[in-house]
Design a protein around this motif. Sequence first.
Motif, PDB file in Angstrom:
ATOM      1  N   LEU A   9       0.827  -1.203   0.000  1.00 47.91           N
ATOM      2  CA  LEU A   9       0.000   0.000   0.000  1.00 47.91           C
ATOM      3  C   LEU A   9       0.867   1.260   0.000  1.00 47.91           C
ATOM      4  CD1 LEU A   9      -2.834   1.231   0.144  1.00 47.91           C
ATOM      5  CD2 LEU A   9      -2.678   1.103   2.618  1.00 47.91           C
ATOM      6  N   LEU A  10       1.937   1.266   0.771  1.00 46.73           N
ATOM      7  CA  LEU A  10       2.840   2.413   0.808  1.00 46.73           C
ATOM      8  C   LEU A  10       3.533   2.632  -0.535  1.00 46.73           C
ATOM      9  CD1 LEU A  10       4.468   2.026   4.338  1.00 46.73           C
ATOM     10  CD2 LEU A  10       2.866   3.786   3.594  1.00 46.73           C
ATOM     11  N   VAL A  11       3.954   1.552  -1.167  1.00 46.92           N
ATOM     12  CA  VAL A  11       4.608   1.658  -2.475  1.00 46.92           C
ATOM     13  C   VAL A  11       3.627   2.210  -3.505  1.00 46.92           C
ATOM     14  CG1 VAL A  11       5.606   0.326  -4.391  1.00 46.92           C
ATOM     15  CG2 VAL A  11       6.339  -0.111  -2.045  1.00 46.92           C
ATOM     16  N   PHE A  12       2.409   1.706  -3.501  1.00 44.80           N
ATOM     17  CA  PHE A  12       1.382   2.166  -4.440  1.00 44.80           C
ATOM     18  C   PHE A  12       1.061   3.638  -4.210  1.00 44.80           C
ATOM     19  CE2 PHE A  12      -3.098   2.792  -5.616  1.00 44.80           C
ATOM     20  CZ  PHE A  12      -3.011   2.504  -6.963  1.00 44.80           C
ATOM     21  N   THR A  13       0.876   4.026  -2.955  1.00 41.90           N
ATOM     22  CA  THR A  13       0.582   5.419  -2.629  1.00 41.90           C
ATOM     23  C   THR A  13       1.753   6.313  -3.006  1.00 41.90           C
ATOM     24  OG1 THR A  13      -0.789   4.676  -0.783  1.00 41.90           O
ATOM     25  CG2 THR A  13      -0.126   6.975  -0.772  1.00 41.90           C
ATOM     26  N   GLY A  14       2.953   5.878  -2.747  1.00 40.31           N
ATOM     27  CA  GLY A  14       4.136   6.641  -3.123  1.00 40.31           C
ATOM     28  C   GLY A  14       4.230   6.826  -4.624  1.00 40.31           C
ATOM     29  N   GLY A  15       3.852   5.816  -5.381  1.00 39.75           N
ATOM     30  CA  GLY A  15       3.853   5.913  -6.836  1.00 39.75           C
ATOM     31  C   GLY A  15       2.858   6.945  -7.332  1.00 39.75           C
ATOM     32  N   LEU A  16       1.683   6.978  -6.724  1.00 36.01           N
ATOM     33  CA  LEU A  16       0.682   7.973  -7.121  1.00 36.01           C
ATOM     34  C   LEU A  16       1.136   9.385  -6.771  1.00 36.01           C
ATOM     35  CD1 LEU A  16      -2.684   6.260  -6.101  1.00 36.01           C
ATOM     36  CD2 LEU A  16      -1.745   6.546  -8.391  1.00 36.01           C
ATOM     37  N   THR A  17       1.715   9.533  -5.610  1.00 37.05           N
ATOM     38  CA  THR A  17       2.211  10.834  -5.185  1.00 37.05           C
ATOM     39  C   THR A  17       3.327  11.299  -6.110  1.00 37.05           C
ATOM     40  OG1 THR A  17       1.671  10.278  -2.912  1.00 37.05           O
ATOM     41  CG2 THR A  17       3.177  12.112  -3.239  1.00 37.05           C
ATOM     42  N   SER A  18       4.184  10.398  -6.503  1.00 36.42           N
ATOM     43  CA  SER A  18       5.288  10.725  -7.390  1.00 36.42           C
ATOM     44  C   SER A  18       4.782  11.228  -8.735  1.00 36.42           C
ATOM     45  CB  SER A  18       6.173   9.491  -7.585  1.00 36.42           C
ATOM     46  OG  SER A  18       7.171   9.753  -8.523  1.00 36.42           O
ATOM     47  N   CYS A  19       3.774  10.563  -9.288  1.00 36.24           N
ATOM     48  CA  CYS A  19       3.217  10.985 -10.578  1.00 36.24           C
ATOM     49  C   CYS A  19       2.605  12.373 -10.468  1.00 36.24           C
ATOM     50  CB  CYS A  19       2.154   9.998 -11.051  1.00 36.24           C
ATOM     51  SG  CYS A  19       2.836   8.404 -11.520  1.00 36.24           S
ATOM     52  N   THR A  20       1.890  12.600  -9.400  1.00 35.01           N
ATOM     53  CA  THR A  20       1.263  13.904  -9.206  1.00 35.01           C
ATOM     54  C   THR A  20       2.323  14.986  -9.080  1.00 35.01           C
ATOM     55  OG1 THR A  20      -0.609  12.874  -8.117  1.00 35.01           O
ATOM     56  CG2 THR A  20      -0.309  15.215  -7.741  1.00 35.01           C
ATOM     57  N   SER A  21       3.359  14.731  -8.318  1.00 31.69           N
ATOM     58  CA  SER A  21       4.369  15.761  -8.130  1.00 31.69           C
ATOM     59  C   SER A  21       5.141  16.040  -9.424  1.00 31.69           C
ATOM     60  CB  SER A  21       5.327  15.393  -6.995  1.00 31.69           C
ATOM     61  OG  SER A  21       6.053  14.240  -7.313  1.00 31.69           O
ATOM     62  N   GLU A  22       5.357  15.027 -10.251  1.00 30.61           N
ATOM     63  CA  GLU A  22       6.016  15.260 -11.540  1.00 30.61           C
ATOM     64  C   GLU A  22       5.152  16.153 -12.418  1.00 30.61           C
ATOM     65  OE1 GLU A  22       7.785  12.236 -14.038  1.00 30.61           O
ATOM     66  OE2 GLU A  22       8.230  11.071 -12.241  1.00 30.61           O
ATOM     67  N   TYR A  23       3.857  15.868 -12.468  1.00 31.74           N
ATOM     68  CA  TYR A  23       2.941  16.688 -13.256  1.00 31.74           C
ATOM     69  C   TYR A  23       2.943  18.119 -12.741  1.00 31.74           C
ATOM     70  CZ  TYR A  23      -1.310  18.420 -15.417  1.00 31.74           C
ATOM     71  OH  TYR A  23      -2.215  19.177 -16.128  1.00 31.74           O
ATOM     72  N   GLU A  24       2.867  18.268 -11.431  1.00 31.52           N
ATOM     73  CA  GLU A  24       2.867  19.602 -10.828  1.00 31.52           C
ATOM     74  C   GLU A  24       4.181  20.328 -11.110  1.00 31.52           C
ATOM     75  OE1 GLU A  24       0.408  21.315  -9.439  1.00 31.52           O
ATOM     76  OE2 GLU A  24      -0.925  19.644  -9.851  1.00 31.52           O
ATOM     77  N   GLU A  25       5.281  19.582 -11.112  1.00 31.88           N
ATOM     78  CA  GLU A  25       6.581  20.179 -11.424  1.00 31.88           C
ATOM     79  C   GLU A  25       6.608  20.681 -12.871  1.00 31.88           C
ATOM     80  OE1 GLU A  25      11.132  18.648 -11.847  1.00 31.88           O
ATOM     81  OE2 GLU A  25       9.987  17.886 -10.132  1.00 31.88           O
ATOM     82  N   ARG A  26       6.099  19.888 -13.778  1.00 32.55           N
ATOM     83  CA  ARG A  26       6.028  20.305 -15.184  1.00 32.55           C
ATOM     84  C   ARG A  26       5.129  21.532 -15.341  1.00 32.55           C
ATOM     85  NH1 ARG A  26       9.561  17.093 -15.834  1.00 32.55           N
ATOM     86  NH2 ARG A  26       9.526  14.988 -16.619  1.00 32.55           N
ATOM     87  N   LEU A  27       4.014  21.536 -14.599  1.00 32.63           N
ATOM     88  CA  LEU A  27       3.085  22.663 -14.661  1.00 32.63           C
ATOM     89  C   LEU A  27       3.744  23.933 -14.129  1.00 32.63           C
ATOM     90  CD1 LEU A  27       0.229  23.295 -15.575  1.00 32.63           C
ATOM     91  CD2 LEU A  27      -0.567  22.734 -13.285  1.00 32.63           C
TER      92      LEU A  27
END
Length: 83
Positions: A9-27
């Motif tokens: 669950l932690l790995v999955f949640t971390g993966g989702l957070t990582s994707c969101t932060s990459e998108y936000e970084e690009r934005l």
Amino acid sequence: MKSCLLALLLVFTGGLTSCTSEYEERLAQGRELKERLAAVQESYSLSATDRFDNEITEITNEINFLAKVSGHEKLFLEELFDD
């Protein structure tokens, strides 16, 4: 069993957070480029030169590239230019 499930669950949640932060970084990068584009366009209106034409094209290409690598090109551009 519980610890294995918790780790998954932690790995999955971390993966989702990582994707969101990459998108936000690009934005965020896109917003900086948008501000730079506005400044160059303002300078262009005062003194039209090839240098400004090239810089406007370059910035626009960078914004389009960020939109493509964001994974959500249409949403990215809407968020960037509807602000």
